[in-house]
Design a protein around this motif. Structure first.
Motif, short mmCIF file in Angstrom:
data_model
loop_
_atom_site.label_atom_id
_atom_site.label_comp_id
_atom_site.label_asym_id
_atom_site.label_seq_id
_atom_site.Cartn_x
_atom_site.Cartn_y
_atom_site.Cartn_z
N GLY A 7 0.83 -1.20 0.00
CA GLY A 7 0.00 0.00 0.00
C GLY A 7 0.87 1.25 0.00
N ASP A 8 0.29 2.35 0.45
CA ASP A 8 1.01 3.61 0.43
C ASP A 8 1.77 3.90 1.71
N ASN A 9 1.37 3.31 2.83
CA ASN A 9 2.02 3.66 4.08
C ASN A 9 2.31 2.46 4.97
N MET A 10 2.47 1.29 4.37
CA MET A 10 2.79 0.09 5.14
C MET A 10 4.21 -0.32 4.81
N CYS A 11 4.99 -0.59 5.82
CA CYS A 11 6.31 -1.14 5.59
C CYS A 11 6.57 -2.20 6.64
N PHE A 12 7.46 -3.10 6.35
CA PHE A 12 7.75 -4.22 7.21
C PHE A 12 9.21 -4.20 7.57
N GLU A 13 9.53 -4.76 8.72
CA GLU A 13 10.91 -4.90 9.09
C GLU A 13 11.13 -6.32 9.62
N THR A 14 12.30 -6.82 9.41
CA THR A 14 12.70 -8.10 9.97
C THR A 14 13.40 -7.79 11.28
N ILE A 15 13.02 -8.54 12.32
CA ILE A 15 13.64 -8.30 13.62
C ILE A 15 14.33 -9.56 14.11
N SER A 16 15.30 -9.38 14.98
CA SER A 16 16.03 -10.52 15.54
C SER A 16 15.19 -11.18 16.64
N ALA A 17 15.58 -12.38 17.03
CA ALA A 17 14.90 -13.08 18.12
C ALA A 17 15.02 -12.28 19.41
N LYS A 18 16.15 -11.65 19.62
CA LYS A 18 16.36 -10.84 20.82
C LYS A 18 15.39 -9.66 20.84
N ALA A 19 15.25 -8.98 19.72
CA ALA A 19 14.31 -7.87 19.63
C ALA A 19 12.88 -8.35 19.81
N LEU A 20 12.55 -9.51 19.27
CA LEU A 20 11.21 -10.07 19.42
C LEU A 20 10.88 -10.26 20.89
N ASN A 21 11.83 -10.77 21.66
CA ASN A 21 11.60 -10.95 23.10
C ASN A 21 11.28 -9.63 23.77
N LEU A 22 11.95 -8.57 23.38
CA LEU A 22 11.67 -7.25 23.96
C LEU A 22 10.27 -6.77 23.57
#
Length: 64
Positions: A3-18
């Motif tokens: 779409g016009d204002n959706m973006c995705f990021e990949t995060i690490s397992a450590k960041a996911l825990n946070l």
């Protein structure tokens, strides 16, 4: 980008825990239903990538 204002990021397992320690985030599993059923992170909601834009209004807009 979706779409016009959706973006995705990949995060690490450590960041996911946070992220999972906070209630300010929504974790979306974008895989298809069959893959999600085979195993997923318990807090994740499943909205397949191809269905995301059609279901975007279901998401809490106050969460990241």
């Amino acid at each position: 980008m979706v779409g016009d204002n959706m973006c995705f990021e990949t995060i690490s397992a450590k960041a996911l825990n946070l992220y999972m320690q906070s209630r300010d985030y929504i974790l979306i599993d974008l895989r298809d239903y069959a893959d999600y059923r085979r195993g997923h992170i318990p807090a994740a909601i499943n909205i397949p990538y191809d269905d995301l834009m059609g279901n975007i209004n279901q998401l809490d807009k106050n969460k990241k």
